[in-house]
Design an enzyme around this catalytic site. Structure first.
Site, PDB file in Angstrom:
ATOM      1  N   SER A   1       0.794  -1.226   0.000  1.00  0.00           N
ATOM      2  CA  SER A   1       0.000   0.000   0.000  1.00  0.00           C
ATOM      3  C   SER A   1       0.826   1.275   0.000  1.00  0.00           C
ATOM      4  O   SER A   1       0.331   2.315  -0.430  1.00  0.00           O
ATOM      5  CB  SER A   1      -0.934   0.008   1.211  1.00  0.00           C
ATOM      6  OG  SER A   1      -0.213  -0.074   2.424  1.00  0.00           O
TER       7      SER A   1
ATOM      8  N   HIS B   1      -5.495  -3.852  -2.414  1.00  0.00           N
ATOM      9  CA  HIS B   1      -5.283  -2.826  -3.429  1.00  0.00           C
ATOM     10  C   HIS B   1      -5.187  -3.395  -4.850  1.00  0.00           C
ATOM     11  O   HIS B   1      -4.992  -2.636  -5.798  1.00  0.00           O
ATOM     12  CB  HIS B   1      -4.018  -2.030  -3.110  1.00  0.00           C
ATOM     13  CG  HIS B   1      -4.118  -1.254  -1.838  1.00  0.00           C
ATOM     14  ND1 HIS B   1      -4.617   0.029  -1.769  1.00  0.00           N
ATOM     15  CD2 HIS B   1      -3.806  -1.592  -0.552  1.00  0.00           C
ATOM     16  CE1 HIS B   1      -4.589   0.454  -0.513  1.00  0.00           C
ATOM     17  NE2 HIS B   1      -4.094  -0.517   0.243  1.00  0.00           N
TER      18      HIS B   1
ATOM     19  N   LYS C   1     -12.151   0.116  -1.556  1.00  0.00           N
ATOM     20  CA  LYS C   1     -11.154   0.751  -2.411  1.00  0.00           C
ATOM     21  C   LYS C   1     -11.676   0.771  -3.856  1.00  0.00           C
ATOM     22  O   LYS C   1     -12.506   1.600  -4.192  1.00  0.00           O
ATOM     23  CB  LYS C   1      -9.814   0.036  -2.256  1.00  0.00           C
ATOM     24  CG  LYS C   1      -9.295   0.155  -0.808  1.00  0.00           C
ATOM     25  CD  LYS C   1      -7.997  -0.541  -0.589  1.00  0.00           C
ATOM     26  CE  LYS C   1      -7.455  -0.267   0.803  1.00  0.00           C
ATOM     27  NZ  LYS C   1      -8.297  -0.816   1.901  1.00  0.00           N
TER      28      LYS C   1
END
Length: 386
Positions: A176, A204, A235
């Protein structure tokens, strides 16, 4: 003599003073609908968080099922919309089953607390997310951290582990703070040779990577290679919550023993309805991923031309490593004055000397915004050099 209450006050004051002296004091930006800054700090990689279709689905879900789930999944909080979402997430990732959690942090704590104990050996990439490190600590499992993306170092550690000790290798899928990706195939091969299970947190990567937006693990690696797959919904999918995907035995074990799952009120049904709509869009509009990856390529090409210190990342996370915390804050403030919000990341989130601007790209951005951001970054570089 100082009272106990005074001892607490002194402790808090000392911690605050030290954090400020280190240049790491954090501030919460308060946003509203009139926020003037273009967001290059969030994780809304596909631009779905503000999509009206998700808002409409969430509102309709709340009308049908209520604003909250009312109880945990094991009491009366598990609605039909949760069941459908778990099935869709299992299909997306190519796993037999999936299990919803309220946050990605809770999903990681739940898995590690449930599977590990003081007899388990846990091996973590040195740059893993805090929730993975905390999960191993919660389980009181002996934990070793191997050098970042270093399979040889991992193999050496595994070879030294007693054969009668269960071994679990844990890694982020996309890291990240650096934006680079784990070598999933290499990790899987190493784990299979050494008889270890492999857990990947693809927070992610989900929605961004993979042929179907199924992440850096997804359908390309089945559960024999990656036994435990964690993904988040807040996300690229633009909603909230997380899930764990794996075989039936794993999911049943988590339902029975994962304390962060058992003792938490279920995700609001409207949020699950919004996520189902996000999965429809992910499937029906691959052009969003295509546009995002064009932005990544364009940004990296121009940033390299300008001499900006980027990491080796081909994901939407594009850090500009400046080293010094004060310099990072100066650049972030200049960019804010120019109309851009970027992440100012300092120790202890990253190692000392590795402070950076964490710039994140989204399909919602356009070429004009990217060009303007790059121009503002170049102005920061030239001002520092003068």
């Amino acid at each position: 003599m100082m009272s106990r209450a005074d001892l607490w006050s002194k402790r808090l004051a000392s911690a605050a003073t030290q954090r400020r002296a280190e240049g790491g004091w954090r501030q919460r930006p308060t946003l509203d609908e009139a926020d003037p800054l273009i967001d290059f700090a969030g994780n809304d990689y596909l631009g779905l968080a503000g999509d009206p279709r998700l808002a409409e689905a969430q509102a309709e879900g709340a009308k049908r099922f209520g604003a909250g789930a009312r109880a945990s999944h094991l009491v009366t909080g598990h609605h039909a919309v949760h069941e459908r979402l778990e099935q869709r997430l299992a299909e997306l990732t190519g796993r037999p089953r999936a299990l919803l959690f309220s946050t990605g942090y809770m999903a990681n704590l739940g898995v590690l607390q449930t599977l590990c104990d003081r007899h388990t050996r846990v091996f973590q990439d040195r740059l893993n997310h805090a929730s993975l490190l905390d999960g191993a600590r919660l389980a009181q499992a002996p934990s070793r951290r191997f050098h970042h993306r270093d399979l040889a170092d991992l193999e050496r550690l595994l070879e030294r582990t007693p054969q009668d000790a269960p071994a679990l290798v844990v890694s982020d899928g996309v890291f990240s703070m650096d934006g680079d990706t784990a070598d999933i195939a290499g990790l899987a091969d190493t784990c299979q040779r050494q008889g270890a299970w492999l857990m990947i947190d693809d927070a992610h990567g989900l929605g961004v990577l993979g042929e179907h937006g199924d992440g850096c693990v997804g359908r390309a690696h089945d559960q024999r290679q990656v036994t435990i797959l964690v993904g988040t919904l807040g996300k690229a999918l633009g909603s909230a919550g997380a899930f764990v995907a794996g075989d039936a035995a794993l999911i049943d074990h988590l339902v029975q023993f994962a304390r962060p799952y058992i003792y938490t009120t279920a995700q609001p049904p409207g949020v699950a309805a919004a996520t189902l709509t996000a999965l429809d869009i992910l499937e029906q509009e691959p052009e969003r991923r295509d546009r995002l990856h064009r932005h990544i390529a364009d940004f990296r090409r121009e940033a390299a031309r300008l001499g900006l210190p980027l990491t080796d990342s081909t994901t939407p996370i594009q850090p500009v490593v400046l080293g010094d915390s004060a310099r990072v804050m100066r650049w972030a403030e200049r960019l804010a004055r120019a109309g851009f919000r970027v992440g100012a990341i300092r120790p202890p989130t990253v190692p000392r000397g590795q402070a950076r601007l964490r710039i994140t790209l989204s399909a919602a951005h356009d070429a004009t915004a990217l060009d303007a951001l790059l121009g503002a970054l170049d102005a920061c570089r030239r001002e520092d050099a003068s």
